[in-house]
Design a protein around this motif. Structure first.
Motif, PDB file in Angstrom:
ATOM      1  N   ILE A  27      -5.168  -1.357  -7.600  1.00  0.00           N
ATOM      2  CA  ILE A  27      -6.414  -0.880  -6.943  1.00  0.00           C
ATOM      3  C   ILE A  27      -7.042   0.705  -7.279  1.00  0.00           C
ATOM      4  O   ILE A  27      -7.804   0.961  -8.013  1.00  0.00           O
ATOM      5  CB  ILE A  27      -6.447  -0.805  -5.535  1.00  0.00           C
ATOM      6  N   LEU A  28      -5.755   1.304  -7.364  1.00  0.00           N
ATOM      7  CA  LEU A  28      -5.941   2.488  -7.814  1.00  0.00           C
ATOM      8  C   LEU A  28      -6.340   2.782  -9.446  1.00  0.00           C
ATOM      9  O   LEU A  28      -6.949   3.546  -9.967  1.00  0.00           O
ATOM     10  CB  LEU A  28      -4.530   3.582  -7.387  1.00  0.00           C
ATOM     11  N   ASP A  29      -5.651   1.830 -10.263  1.00  0.00           N
ATOM     12  CA  ASP A  29      -5.831   1.772 -11.806  1.00  0.00           C
ATOM     13  C   ASP A  29      -7.358   1.047 -11.809  1.00  0.00           C
ATOM     14  O   ASP A  29      -7.946   1.846 -12.853  1.00  0.00           O
ATOM     15  CB  ASP A  29      -4.522   0.821 -12.209  1.00  0.00           C
ATOM     16  N   PRO A  72       0.615   8.110   3.624  1.00  0.00           N
ATOM     17  CA  PRO A  72      -0.206   6.911   4.002  1.00  0.00           C
ATOM     18  C   PRO A  72       0.165   5.738   3.403  1.00  0.00           C
ATOM     19  O   PRO A  72       0.486   4.453   3.959  1.00  0.00           O
ATOM     20  CB  PRO A  72      -1.410   7.248   3.979  1.00  0.00           C
ATOM     21  N   LEU A  73       0.725   5.759   2.105  1.00  0.00           N
ATOM     22  CA  LEU A  73       0.982   4.557   1.251  1.00  0.00           C
ATOM     23  C   LEU A  73       2.749   4.223   1.617  1.00  0.00           C
ATOM     24  O   LEU A  73       2.789   2.973   1.588  1.00  0.00           O
ATOM     25  CB  LEU A  73       0.928   5.044  -0.239  1.00  0.00           C
ATOM     26  N   LEU A 102      -6.947  11.633 -10.070  1.00  0.00           N
ATOM     27  CA  LEU A 102      -6.008  11.702  -9.046  1.00  0.00           C
ATOM     28  C   LEU A 102      -5.653  10.383  -8.443  1.00  0.00           C
ATOM     29  O   LEU A 102      -4.426  10.223  -8.220  1.00  0.00           O
ATOM     30  CB  LEU A 102      -6.879  12.061  -7.772  1.00  0.00           C
ATOM     31  N   CYS A 103      -6.331   9.033  -8.902  1.00  0.00           N
ATOM     32  CA  CYS A 103      -5.883   7.695  -8.507  1.00  0.00           C
ATOM     33  C   CYS A 103      -4.969   7.259  -9.346  1.00  0.00           C
ATOM     34  O   CYS A 103      -3.821   6.882  -8.888  1.00  0.00           O
ATOM     35  CB  CYS A 103      -7.053   6.855  -8.647  1.00  0.00           C
ATOM     36  N   LEU A 104      -4.757   7.926 -10.581  1.00  0.00           N
ATOM     37  CA  LEU A 104      -3.806   7.539 -11.550  1.00  0.00           C
ATOM     38  C   LEU A 104      -2.428   8.393 -11.064  1.00  0.00           C
ATOM     39  O   LEU A 104      -1.476   7.600 -11.362  1.00  0.00           O
ATOM     40  CB  LEU A 104      -4.314   7.904 -13.065  1.00  0.00           C
ATOM     41  N   ALA A 105      -2.713   9.505 -10.648  1.00  0.00           N
ATOM     42  CA  ALA A 105      -1.521  10.047 -10.318  1.00  0.00           C
ATOM     43  C   ALA A 105      -0.728   9.712  -9.219  1.00  0.00           C
ATOM     44  O   ALA A 105       0.311   9.577  -9.156  1.00  0.00           O
ATOM     45  CB  ALA A 105      -1.972  11.773 -10.297  1.00  0.00           C
ATOM     46  N   VAL A 106      -1.559   9.084  -8.275  1.00  0.00           N
ATOM     47  CA  VAL A 106      -0.899   8.775  -7.063  1.00  0.00           C
ATOM     48  C   VAL A 106      -0.614   7.211  -7.362  1.00  0.00           C
ATOM     49  O   VAL A 106       0.650   6.677  -6.925  1.00  0.00           O
ATOM     50  CB  VAL A 106      -2.093   8.316  -5.919  1.00  0.00           C
ATOM     51  N   LEU A 132       0.132  14.955  -3.837  1.00  0.00           N
ATOM     52  CA  LEU A 132       1.010  13.841  -3.984  1.00  0.00           C
ATOM     53  C   LEU A 132       1.511  13.478  -2.714  1.00  0.00           C
ATOM     54  O   LEU A 132       1.635  12.246  -2.462  1.00  0.00           O
ATOM     55  CB  LEU A 132       1.842  13.929  -5.007  1.00  0.00           C
ATOM     56  N   LEU A 133       1.885  14.401  -1.876  1.00  0.00           N
ATOM     57  CA  LEU A 133       2.544  14.426  -0.639  1.00  0.00           C
ATOM     58  C   LEU A 133       1.274  13.498   0.331  1.00  0.00           C
ATOM     59  O   LEU A 133       1.823  12.596   1.194  1.00  0.00           O
ATOM     60  CB  LEU A 133       3.022  15.557   0.065  1.00  0.00           C
TER      61      LEU A 133
END
Length: 175
Positions: free
Chosen positions: A82-84, A17-18, A103-107, A11-12
């Motif tokens: 985009i991640l979803d 970058p986000l 991973l995409c959903l967690a971010v 997550l870090l």
């Protein structure tokens, strides 16, 4: 994964970058309206922070200030979408989501949490500046804090250290 350390590290590495992208969009929006915006990397205690410096933003008309204030949140919403959509595209027929999709959903969830933090107006977040601009206030946070402190001091009879409330505009004091 069952490892909390792995979750925190991922997550870090996903959020840094986000967060940079979020602040970068504030810079781009400021430059779009002719400001000399820049991005600074600093720290608050042990946390790395990215800060946008939009000097001169109060000199532009109020209607043009909203985009620089909201640009970071707008890109956050785009990133979540985009991640979803990526996680949905990776989903198997039975509803199983592979590791990269999870991973995409967690971010995306952590970006949504960062969007929720924007409502903590006492931290002078992006939404604080939107609200302050919409209410036509100059320094709403400091005026509110000082007026509240003055009222507490008067309540307890400590009038020796009152702050001069005339240093703020009538609008700031009224709101």
């Amino acid at each position: 994964t069952g490892s909390l350390v792995t979750i925190q590290v991922v997550l870090l590495l996903g959020q840094m970058p986000l967060a940079f992208l979020h602040e970068g969009y504030h810079v781009l929006a400021g430059q779009r309206i002719g400001l000399h915006s820049r991005l600074a990397i600093s720290n608050r205690y042990t946390y790395v922070v990215f800060e946008t410096l939009n000097n001169g933003l109060l000199s532009v008309p109020r209607k043009k200030r909203y985009l620089p204030f909201m640009a970071g949140m707008l890109i956050d919403v785009v990133v979540v979408c985009i991640l979803d959509l990526t996680a949905a595209a990776l989903q198997h027929g039975r509803g199983e989501i592979p590791v990269f999709g999870r991973l995409c959903l967690a971010v995306a969830f952590s970006v949504l949490a960062r969007l929720g933090w924007q409502f903590l107006l006492h931290l002078r977040t992006d939404l604080y500046y939107v609200l302050s601009t919409a209410l036509n206030c100059y320094d709403l946070h400091e005026a509110s804090r000082s007026i509240f402190t003055n009222r507490l001091r008067r309540l307890f009879g400590r009038t020796g250290r009152l702050v001069d409330e005339t240093q703020w505009t009538d609008r700031d004091r009224k709101i």
